[in-house]
Design a protein around this motif. Structure first.
Motif, mmCIF file in Angstrom:
data_model
loop_
_atom_site.group_PDB
_atom_site.id
_atom_site.type_symbol
_atom_site.label_atom_id
_atom_site.label_comp_id
_atom_site.label_asym_id
_atom_site.label_seq_id
_atom_site.Cartn_x
_atom_site.Cartn_y
_atom_site.Cartn_z
ATOM 1 N N VAL A 144 7.125 -1.250 -6.635
ATOM 2 C CA VAL A 144 6.272 -0.770 -5.658
ATOM 3 C C VAL A 144 6.870 1.027 -5.681
ATOM 4 O O VAL A 144 6.321 1.733 -5.974
ATOM 5 C CB VAL A 144 5.977 -1.026 -4.190
ATOM 6 N N ARG A 180 -4.502 1.663 -1.802
ATOM 7 C CA ARG A 180 -4.170 1.029 -0.823
ATOM 8 C C ARG A 180 -2.619 0.162 -0.515
ATOM 9 O O ARG A 180 -2.547 0.005 0.166
ATOM 10 C CB ARG A 180 -5.391 0.914 -0.137
ATOM 11 N N LEU A 182 -0.666 -0.208 -2.475
ATOM 12 C CA LEU A 182 0.520 0.083 -3.119
ATOM 13 C C LEU A 182 1.369 0.299 -1.829
ATOM 14 O O LEU A 182 2.078 -0.039 -1.713
ATOM 15 C CB LEU A 182 0.495 0.611 -4.094
ATOM 16 N N LEU A 183 1.016 1.124 -0.964
ATOM 17 C CA LEU A 183 1.206 1.342 -0.391
ATOM 18 C C LEU A 183 1.629 0.558 1.077
ATOM 19 O O LEU A 183 2.547 1.023 1.573
ATOM 20 C CB LEU A 183 0.439 3.044 1.134
ATOM 21 N N ALA A 184 1.105 -0.401 0.955
ATOM 22 C CA ALA A 184 0.697 -1.851 2.150
ATOM 23 C C ALA A 184 1.898 -2.566 1.603
ATOM 24 O O ALA A 184 2.644 -3.382 2.179
ATOM 25 C CB ALA A 184 -0.510 -2.028 2.134
ATOM 26 N N ALA A 185 2.117 -2.638 0.718
ATOM 27 C CA ALA A 185 3.307 -3.472 -0.261
ATOM 28 C C ALA A 185 4.742 -2.465 -0.148
ATOM 29 O O ALA A 185 5.199 -1.417 0.564
ATOM 30 C CB ALA A 185 3.319 -3.701 -1.957
ATOM 31 N N LYS A 186 5.605 -3.879 0.156
ATOM 32 C CA LYS A 186 6.971 -3.197 -0.070
ATOM 33 C C LYS A 186 7.569 -3.150 -0.894
ATOM 34 O O LYS A 186 6.889 -3.393 -2.085
ATOM 35 C CB LYS A 186 8.076 -4.861 0.701
ATOM 36 N N ASP A 187 7.903 -1.889 -0.369
ATOM 37 C CA ASP A 187 8.817 -1.073 -1.629
ATOM 38 C C ASP A 187 9.654 -2.276 -2.711
ATOM 39 O O ASP A 187 9.358 -1.638 -4.753
ATOM 40 C CB ASP A 187 10.409 -0.565 -1.190
#
Lengths: 445, 445
Positions: A144, A180, A182-187
């Motif tokens: 991510v 959304r 993707l942004l909410a997920a961890k790196d």
């Protein structure tokens, strides 16, 4: 707005620039389209900050675009082309005279040129003609964090970011990831794990109406377009779909009034072009209306004996026609919205039978009373009342059945709207009218 | 799909779960709505992964939602409510019986309860009734890096991220930032510098049609809603606007066919409700149609002398009515699309005069020839031909003028569509017909 033009005229460019920088691109395009003077158009356009110029350009009418392009240098034009999204570029080229098209193609870089030529080849009203090529692709193996870095690096050139498209090495579409999620997920999460593999996509040659239906059904904001080998080739965004919906609605409404729409829209189309779209259906309907005339003629002897009957003909024809078109338009709209399908035909007819009996009773009784009062002739009142009842019921049944039948035979149900129904229902109500009259009124047999 | 229900029946829950996890929420909702058995509905719903449950729930029909809610425990329901966006929550509550509303309000946390009560107060068809409260707010002083971190922390609960709303300490809306611009910027840039201050927003009580027009004009995907003091209170997203556009189109089309739409849509509305929406206009139009009857009666002597004339009445009425409705529908649609405005009335009339003359000539000449061949009566042929020409020209002028006049007087132009125009044009064409006949045919004066 007048203010801005005055500032422009008095060459206060710095002030003009400050004002237009704060304005919305759509409003600016509208403002530019109100400028009469050709030089002022180009002047104002040149004052736009670089990052706004392409967007404003995409909102200009085609004749304004032509004006601007003719006033710009090759270098300026190349700058605009570079910033313009591919779908807007193609829309613009599609409407320009050959000399400008040539110039644009010459200025464009080889990659853009290839894409333009590709997009120009898709038929009108196809998904391919709606799509653009600036989509955001990510790899299913990426983490991510990397995807977000890539997005931040590339996103200025992408038309929509709400969905990212996941492809394999052969550019086959494998899935989508909502930005959304993707942004909410961890790196450290992997794209492949976030990916939605049940992708709603269309093929380049699918019809734009089907595209719009998918957007409506799945509440989409963007959608990938693939070729026959499921390779990702484009992106369709909701703003273009909204335009398609308007266009398709106009087409439906025009068909319901027995016309074909002109390509340019009513305000811009020429008188001759419009007349040509209207005459064919008028002719067809006129020929069918002569059947009603033949019916009238067959009952000439009845009419001669009771010429008063003729004065009820317009009211009978109009009322049954209106009842029929109320029904047909309700059913056509329900078919378009997917509320009613072909297999519902008996449910619709049963519904319309009951509605028709209610409405017909109301209309019949009211007319009976009116005619008894006005003419003191119960026989005449009965003839008109009974005819109205029968005509309205018949009109509702025909109005309900024909649009569904048309759909069944793969015709557009909108063709079965008011004018067609009116013509058919007219003939029916006249036949009922004279037959009821012969049976009820004395001395007509 | 049948497959899935079979698996459910044979209690193969793990397989069911694996399949539905891969499915789209809209498709799943459709599938659930096909289940007859109440227990199966709840069972399948319970098998949904938690993150899908609320979304699937929002796509269920209201009677399905009720079924599911009645089958869930308070704890399960609270979980759904928590994940449901506020606009979907309110849409659902709006349609539930009092007992369920009470239960939902009891379960909801105090903040949600306050928001539900607030949103339920906005009138139908207002911006307030469309909006949700899950928008993403950022501070104008933040750096981009911080904003992105905040977004990543909160975004799962937000309905749309395409625009971020910038507010001051009193929640006044100061501007918006497109997520794309935020992502494209450097971490150290300041939100205030990226912000667009020319914000397109609506007030809570603005009509949904105006909201839709703004979305269309500015190609928006989301829009902020403010109260009378310009405080940010909500967010409207394009998917709800697309539904509004459909609803408004249905309303327009119904009005054009002289009806009011029922609240539930044709397929779900009761027979009595539909009849009640259709009768008023039928009555009004019937009364106006009696004028045509009066005209016929006035020329009774002409008709008695030449009863053949009566047989042309249906064709004349239908053709002029169709020509008039072609024009009125074109003009109404152009008014709705903003292509034509009130001040264009003379341009429209001049256009329709020319179109009418072309179409009228075509229709008139064709009928002249037909009648000469059929009846070998040049007089009769001239009467019908001249009448058709005049009637079509008049129909086009009336059809062009009335919708614009209606708009001028703040009435809905759609009321001036086919049925109204037909009635007016009928009376005109009959008057022309008999007068031309008196002048041309021998022995009628």
């Amino acid at each position: 707005m007048q203010n801005l033009l005055a500032l422009l005229d008095s060459r206060k460019f710095i002030q003009v620039r400050r004002i237009i920088q704060e304005m919305n691109s759509v409003d600016l395009a509208e403002l530019i389209s109100e400028i009469e003077d050709e030089k002022d158009t180009v002047l104002l356009f040149r004052l736009l900050p670089k990052e706004m110029a392409a967007e404003v350009f995409s909102y200009l009418e085609h004749d304004q675009q032509q004006r601007v392009v003719e006033g710009l240098t090759d270098k300026e034009l190349a700058g605009i082309l570079d910033d313009l999204f591919m779908d807007d570029t193609v829309d613009f080229i599609d409407e320009m005279p050959a000399s400008i098209v040539k110039r644009v193609i010459k200025i464009a870089d080889p990659d853009t040129r290839r894409q333009i030529n590709q997009l120009l080849m898709y038929p009108d009203s196809s998904a391919g003609s709606l799509m653009t090529t600036e989509f955001m692709e990510v790899d299913r193996d990426w983490e991510v964090g990397r995807a977000i870095r890539e997005i931040r690096r590339q996103c200025e050139d992408k038309e929509s970011l709400s969905q990212l498209f996941v492809t394999d090495e052969f550019r086959h579409l494998e899935g989508t990831v909502a930005l959304r999620d993707l942004l909410a997920a961890k790196d450290s999460e992997i794209i492949g794990d976030l990916m939605e593999s049940d992708v709603k996509s269309v093929k380049t040659h699918d019809h734009q109406e089907d595209v719009a239906d998918l957007f409506k059904k799945y509440d989409l904001v963007s959608m990938p377009v693939v070729d026959n080998e499921n390779r990702l080739v484009g992106l369709i965004t909701i703003d273009d779909v909204v335009d398609v919906m308007e266009e398709e609605t106009t087409e439906d409404i025009y068909k319901m009034a027995a016309m074909e729409p002109t390509e340019e829209g009513y305000a811009d189309a020429g008188v001759f072009a419009i007349a040509r779209k209207r005459i064919p259906w008028l002719l067809i309907l006129m020929i069918s209306a002569t059947f009603s005339g033949i019916i009238m003629q067959n009952y000439n002897s009845v009419l001669s004996a009771q010429v008063i009957l003729a004065s009820f003909v317009p009211m009978l024809m109009d009322t049954s026609g209106n009842a029929g078109s109320q029904t047909s338009v309700s059913v056509i709209r329900s078919l378009v919205l997917g509320e009613v399908e072909c297999r519902d035909i008996f449910r619709v007819l049963w519904k319309e039978l009951r509605i028709g009996m209610m409405v017909g009773t109301g209309m019949g009784v009211l007319n009976f009373i009116r005619i008894v009062i006005q003419y003191r002739d119960v026989g005449l009142a009965s003839v008109v009342g009974i005819t109205l009842f029968c005509a309205v019921v018949a009109a509702n049944l025909v109005g309900g059945a024909l649009p569904i039948a048309a759909t069944k035979f793969k015709l557009d149900p909108a063709l079965m709207a008011s004018p067609m129904i009116t013509t058919i229902v007219d003939a029916m109500s006249l036949t009922v009218f004279f037959n009821v009259a012969i049976h009820i009124l004395p001395g007509l047999k």
